[in-house]
Motif scaffolding. Structure first.
Motif, PDB file in Angstrom:
ATOM      1  N   PRO A   1      -8.057  -2.204  -5.897  1.00  0.00           N
ATOM      2  CA  PRO A   1      -8.836  -2.151  -7.086  1.00  0.00           C
ATOM      3  C   PRO A   1     -10.011  -0.893  -6.913  1.00  0.00           C
ATOM      4  CG  PRO A   1      -8.631  -4.289  -6.624  1.00  0.00           C
ATOM      5  CD  PRO A   1      -8.096  -3.538  -5.440  1.00  0.00           C
ATOM      6  N   LYS A   2     -10.073   0.046  -7.960  1.00  0.00           N
ATOM      7  CA  LYS A   2     -11.216   1.044  -7.946  1.00  0.00           C
ATOM      8  C   LYS A   2     -12.327   0.996  -8.983  1.00  0.00           C
ATOM      9  CE  LYS A   2     -12.610   5.144  -6.551  1.00  0.00           C
ATOM     10  NZ  LYS A   2     -13.077   5.415  -5.186  1.00  0.00           N
ATOM     11  N   ARG A   3     -13.570   0.988  -8.435  1.00  0.00           N
ATOM     12  CA  ARG A   3     -14.582   0.971  -9.529  1.00  0.00           C
ATOM     13  C   ARG A   3     -14.634   2.515 -10.074  1.00  0.00           C
ATOM     14  NH1 ARG A   3     -18.153  -2.264 -11.991  1.00  0.00           N
ATOM     15  NH2 ARG A   3     -17.439  -3.938 -10.663  1.00  0.00           N
ATOM     16  N   ILE A   4     -14.754   2.501 -11.150  1.00  0.00           N
ATOM     17  CA  ILE A   4     -14.793   3.823 -12.050  1.00  0.00           C
ATOM     18  C   ILE A   4     -16.083   3.871 -13.077  1.00  0.00           C
ATOM     19  CG2 ILE A   4     -12.522   4.430 -11.779  1.00  0.00           C
ATOM     20  CD1 ILE A   4     -12.104   3.725 -14.562  1.00  0.00           C
ATOM     21  N   HIS A   5     -16.612   5.119 -13.184  1.00  0.00           N
ATOM     22  CA  HIS A   5     -17.469   5.119 -14.078  1.00  0.00           C
ATOM     23  C   HIS A   5     -17.052   6.230 -15.530  1.00  0.00           C
ATOM     24  CE1 HIS A   5     -21.286   5.825 -16.233  1.00  0.00           C
ATOM     25  NE2 HIS A   5     -21.049   7.049 -16.300  1.00  0.00           N
ATOM     26  N   GLN A   6     -16.863   5.735 -16.748  1.00  0.00           N
ATOM     27  CA  GLN A   6     -16.340   6.171 -17.866  1.00  0.00           C
ATOM     28  C   GLN A   6     -17.435   6.669 -18.666  1.00  0.00           C
ATOM     29  OE1 GLN A   6     -12.872   3.186 -19.032  1.00  0.00           O
ATOM     30  NE2 GLN A   6     -14.737   2.124 -18.279  1.00  0.00           N
ATOM     31  N   GLU A   7     -17.244   8.200 -19.080  1.00  0.00           N
ATOM     32  CA  GLU A   7     -18.060   9.052 -19.736  1.00  0.00           C
ATOM     33  C   GLU A   7     -17.409   9.654 -20.673  1.00  0.00           C
ATOM     34  OE1 GLU A   7     -20.472  10.655 -16.759  1.00  0.00           O
ATOM     35  OE2 GLU A   7     -19.008  12.543 -16.861  1.00  0.00           O
ATOM     36  N   ALA A   8     -18.066  10.288 -21.860  1.00  0.00           N
ATOM     37  CA  ALA A   8     -17.423  11.105 -23.029  1.00  0.00           C
ATOM     38  C   ALA A   8     -16.939  12.285 -22.195  1.00  0.00           C
ATOM     39  CB  ALA A   8     -18.487  11.392 -23.811  1.00  0.00           C
ATOM     40  N   LYS A   9     -15.688  12.834 -22.557  1.00  0.00           N
ATOM     41  CA  LYS A   9     -15.263  14.184 -22.085  1.00  0.00           C
ATOM     42  C   LYS A   9     -16.080  15.294 -22.459  1.00  0.00           C
ATOM     43  CE  LYS A   9     -11.061  16.976 -21.791  1.00  0.00           C
ATOM     44  NZ  LYS A   9      -9.592  16.740 -21.881  1.00  0.00           N
TER      45      LYS A   9
ATOM     46  N   ALA B   1       0.640  -1.292  -0.015  1.00  0.00           N
ATOM     47  CA  ALA B   1      -0.084  -0.039   0.115  1.00  0.00           C
ATOM     48  C   ALA B   1       0.931   1.112  -0.111  1.00  0.00           C
ATOM     49  CB  ALA B   1      -0.766   0.035   1.224  1.00  0.00           C
ATOM     50  N   GLY B   2       0.157   2.404  -0.144  1.00  0.00           N
ATOM     51  CA  GLY B   2       0.948   3.690  -0.405  1.00  0.00           C
ATOM     52  C   GLY B   2       0.593   4.275  -1.938  1.00  0.00           C
ATOM     53  N   LEU B   3      -0.064   3.743  -2.559  1.00  0.00           N
ATOM     54  CA  LEU B   3      -0.908   4.499  -3.639  1.00  0.00           C
ATOM     55  C   LEU B   3      -2.265   4.366  -3.648  1.00  0.00           C
ATOM     56  CD1 LEU B   3      -0.040   5.836  -6.379  1.00  0.00           C
ATOM     57  CD2 LEU B   3      -0.358   3.521  -7.611  1.00  0.00           C
ATOM     58  N   SER B   4      -2.990   5.472  -4.060  1.00  0.00           N
ATOM     59  CA  SER B   4      -4.538   5.555  -3.858  1.00  0.00           C
ATOM     60  C   SER B   4      -4.983   6.577  -4.782  1.00  0.00           C
ATOM     61  CB  SER B   4      -4.997   5.780  -2.419  1.00  0.00           C
ATOM     62  OG  SER B   4      -4.400   7.135  -1.933  1.00  0.00           O
ATOM     63  N   THR B   5      -6.270   6.490  -5.062  1.00  0.00           N
ATOM     64  CA  THR B   5      -6.958   7.277  -5.773  1.00  0.00           C
ATOM     65  C   THR B   5      -8.275   7.472  -5.636  1.00  0.00           C
ATOM     66  OG1 THR B   5      -7.712   7.820  -8.123  1.00  0.00           O
ATOM     67  CG2 THR B   5      -7.643   5.647  -7.790  1.00  0.00           C
ATOM     68  N   LYS B   6      -9.102   8.562  -5.610  1.00  0.00           N
ATOM     69  CA  LYS B   6     -10.484   8.811  -5.220  1.00  0.00           C
ATOM     70  C   LYS B   6     -11.258   9.131  -6.442  1.00  0.00           C
ATOM     71  CE  LYS B   6      -9.372  10.585  -0.478  1.00  0.00           C
ATOM     72  NZ  LYS B   6      -9.562  11.739   0.880  1.00  0.00           N
ATOM     73  N   THR B   7     -10.590   9.185  -7.555  1.00  0.00           N
ATOM     74  CA  THR B   7     -11.453   9.339  -8.777  1.00  0.00           C
ATOM     75  C   THR B   7     -12.324   8.277  -9.117  1.00  0.00           C
ATOM     76  OG1 THR B   7      -9.320  10.442  -9.757  1.00  0.00           O
ATOM     77  CG2 THR B   7     -11.060   9.982 -11.161  1.00  0.00           C
ATOM     78  N   SER B   8     -13.608   8.615  -9.402  1.00  0.00           N
ATOM     79  CA  SER B   8     -14.754   7.643  -9.556  1.00  0.00           C
ATOM     80  C   SER B   8     -15.249   7.832 -10.715  1.00  0.00           C
ATOM     81  CB  SER B   8     -15.704   7.773  -8.427  1.00  0.00           C
ATOM     82  OG  SER B   8     -16.296   8.828  -8.418  1.00  0.00           O
TER      83      SER B   8
ATOM     84  N   LEU C   1     -10.633  -0.371 -12.276  1.00  0.00           N
ATOM     85  CA  LEU C   1      -9.271   0.123 -12.549  1.00  0.00           C
ATOM     86  C   LEU C   1      -8.365  -0.705 -11.523  1.00  0.00           C
ATOM     87  CD1 LEU C   1      -7.769   2.211 -14.530  1.00  0.00           C
ATOM     88  CD2 LEU C   1      -7.838   3.562 -12.347  1.00  0.00           C
ATOM     89  N   ARG C   2      -7.064  -1.277 -12.206  1.00  0.00           N
ATOM     90  CA  ARG C   2      -6.165  -1.790 -11.419  1.00  0.00           C
ATOM     91  C   ARG C   2      -4.916  -0.904 -11.785  1.00  0.00           C
ATOM     92  NH1 ARG C   2      -7.280  -6.179  -8.761  1.00  0.00           N
ATOM     93  NH2 ARG C   2      -9.126  -7.352  -9.087  1.00  0.00           N
ATOM     94  N   MET C   3      -4.254  -0.532 -10.409  1.00  0.00           N
ATOM     95  CA  MET C   3      -3.203   0.220 -10.298  1.00  0.00           C
ATOM     96  C   MET C   3      -2.034  -0.832  -9.494  1.00  0.00           C
ATOM     97  SD  MET C   3      -4.087   3.934 -10.101  1.00  0.00           S
ATOM     98  CE  MET C   3      -2.640   4.672 -10.368  1.00  0.00           C
TER      99      MET C   3
END
Length: 580
Positions: A106-114, A29-36, A99-101
């Motif tokens: 593992p982080k569940r994300i929602h992808q949408e058009a920019k 551990a030591g890497l994280s993201t809050k982006t959803s 998403l896996r880093m």
């Protein structure tokens, strides 16, 4: 029991192994993201904000489950954060993904058009009354430390059916835009007017504000489908000014509006057009029949408006007159809104009648107690009436009447009545020196040399003997009587010395109080440098010695800098040594 040792050794190895396995993720551990939510480009690229809390850099690969073939490497410096880009060309078919880093959960994300840009748009429409020309809408970006920036302007809005639109950049991953405010400007009745757009929190128009701080902050968000609608309406107030039954022609009429809310900042309240009370929304002049119309006023269901014809009265709901701005606004008792003021519906306001000849109270003032010696200056008998203002010190409140008379005519409201508290008077006093030419040499004083030839000096010097008194009074009805009781003031005496003889004999000694309730008093030194400041109310005062009594510039001296005074008593401060 030798036969048990192998089994114990095996059990120990298994336990250690399980511990290693269980703590391995924690060590990694030591890497994280809050982006959803991730905004994806057409080429399938997106980014997440990643933070590395380790002492060493976090590195590895990043990919979306089901798209491992599109793995990308990344590196985040130790104890820092940055955007990490990944690729997923199949995001449209499967917008929800994991998403896996390397080194992160593992982080569940929602992808949408920019979406690169959103819009702030709306209309500025005339609901009723006089129209406006040259209407423009300004878009201001709100920054920190009041670094607000005019970003864009839409001109000639009325030629485009009242419509306006601004394109604003969206935040990262379709996040909210920056914060903006709208400034609406137009010309009506030959006067240029402006106000800041205000919304009701659910997309509706709630009126306008004259100062930027009270305007509604606007952000474009994905929840609004990247579009913020800010419609605005304006109308007019029409009426007639009369004095009794006679129309008043050619008099100025001012439309004022109280702030939408009362700020806790004294600086903000000071900046209002009528300090601590209201702002001006428009002005005009009555015609030959006493009629007027003020247009381009933002409509509002809240009671925020009042009408002020020249002459001192303020008119609000029911065309009832009030004596002061603070009386009609009623901030003293009402912090949210006031029933004394006028709303401005979409239909506008018409047929208002403001009778400036009625609604006044004749106030007779009686003064008892000590009135000063027969040689007392007029300041002891000087009556001052000040408008009560919430949050303002007595002596900083606006003067509405002043003079030696004992009868005043006022509109309804709260007032401070003062006697013997005039803060200063200006007069020419003869110098005891016949020749002051030496003083008036040089560029800064040469233009005042005529004073030397006339043997005069300009000084703020009011001799008073009474302490002065004040009283808060609510004025109402056709007539009333106010009784004030004055008292003999205290005094401070002393002597000023200096290295040179001449300056000490024409120095001004001033005693000042900063509590907003006591006035300052002054006295000039005599031929021996002696002084006596009289007419002081009880309290603590600061001592100031002015070497330049033309300009009131203070100079440093040795001796007491403050003094405590008791009403009716004298206090000696001894010798004050003036420094040349």
């Amino acid at each position: 029991m030798p036969f048990r040792l192998p089994s114990l050794a095996a059990a120990f190895v298994a336990l250690v192994g399980s511990l290693i396995v269980s703590i391995a993720p924690a060590q990694a551990a030591g890497l994280s993201t809050k982006t959803s939510v991730v905004a994806m480009s057409e080429a399938g690229y997106g980014s997440v904000w990643a933070r590395c809390t380790k002492k060493k850099a976090c590195s590895g690969t990043v990919y979306v489950e089901g798209a491992a073939a599109q793995k990308r490497s990344f590196k985040v410096k130790a104890r820092s954060a940055r955007w990490v880009t990944f690729r997923n060309t199949g995001w449209k078919a499967r917008p929800s993904a994991v998403l896996r880093m390397t080194g992160a959960s593992p982080k569940r994300i929602h992808q949408e058009a920019k979406v690169a840009y959103g819009t702030i748009s709306g209309t500025v429409s005339r609901a009723s009354g006089a129209g406006a020309s040259g209407v423009k809408v300004e878009l201001w970006r709100i920054g920190s430390r009041n670094r607000n920036v005019l970003v864009s302007t839409v001109n000639d809005v009325e030629r485009n059916g009242g419509r306006f639109s601004f394109r604003v950049a969206m935040g990262a991953n379709n996040g909210a835009s920056a914060t903006y405010k709208l400034h609406v400007v137009g010309t009506s009745g030959g006067e240029r007017r402006s106000w800041w757009w205000r919304g009701n929190g659910i997309g509706g128009f709630a009126g306008g504000a004259r100062d930027m701080g009270a305007g509604t902050a606007i952000k474009v968000t994905r929840g609004q489908k990247f579009r913020y609608v800010a419609n605005a309406r304006y109308a007019s107030i029409k009426g007639q000014v009369r004095n009794g039954a006679k129309p008043v022609a050619g008099t100025e009429v001012t439309i004022v509006g109280r702030p939408p809310y009362w700020s806790s900042s004294s600086r903000v309240l000071r900046d209002l057009d009528f300090m601590s009370c209201a702002n001006v929304y428009g002005r005009t002049t009555t015609n030959g029949n006493g009629n007027y119309e003020v247009g381009f006023l933002p409509t509002s269901t809240a009671r925020i408006y009042a009408v002020k014809p020249a002459g001192g009265l303020w008119f609000g709901s029911g065309d009832r007159s009030w004596g002061t701005c603070h009386a009609v606004v009623n901030n003293r008792a009402d912090t949210a809104s006031t029933g004394r003021m006028l709303p401005l519906p979409a239909a506008g306001l018409a047929n208002r009648v403001h009778n400036v000849g009625r609604g006044r109270t004749t106030v007779s003032v009686a003064v008892g107690g000590y009135q000063g010696p027969s040689s007392s200056a007029k300041v002891d008998r000087y009556l001052t009436v000040r408008e009560y203002a919430k949050g303002r010190k007595i002596l900083s409140s606006d003067v509405v009447r002043a003079g030696s008379g004992r009868k005043v005519s006022l509109g309804e409201g709260h007032y401070w009545f003062e006697i013997g508290r005039r803060t200063g008077c200006s007069a020419w006093y003869k110098s005891r020196y016949k020749n002051n030419d030496g003083y008036f040499n040089g560029l800064d004083r040469g233009f005042e040399k005529w004073k030397a030839k006339n043997h005069k000096m300009y000084r703020q010097h009011c001799r008073a003997y009474t302490a002065g008194t004040y009283k808060l009074v609510y004025v109402k009805g056709s007539s009333m009587r106010v009784v004030l009781k004055n008292a003999k003031g205290g005094s401070v005496s002393g002597r000023v010395t200096a290295k040179k003889i001449k300056p000490r004999t024409e120095l001004m000694v001033r005693l000042t109080s900063t509590d907003g309730k006591k006035v300052y008093r002054t006295a000039m030194t005599d031929g021996a440098g002696r002084f006596k400041v009289t007419g002081l109310a009880s309290g603590r005062y600061r001592i100031v010695v002015n070497a330049d009594s033309w300009r009131g510039i203070s100079r440093a001296f040795s001796g007491p800098k403050t003094v405590t005074v008791k009403r009716g008593k004298n206090k000696s401060v001894g010798t004050l040594t003036f420094r040349q």
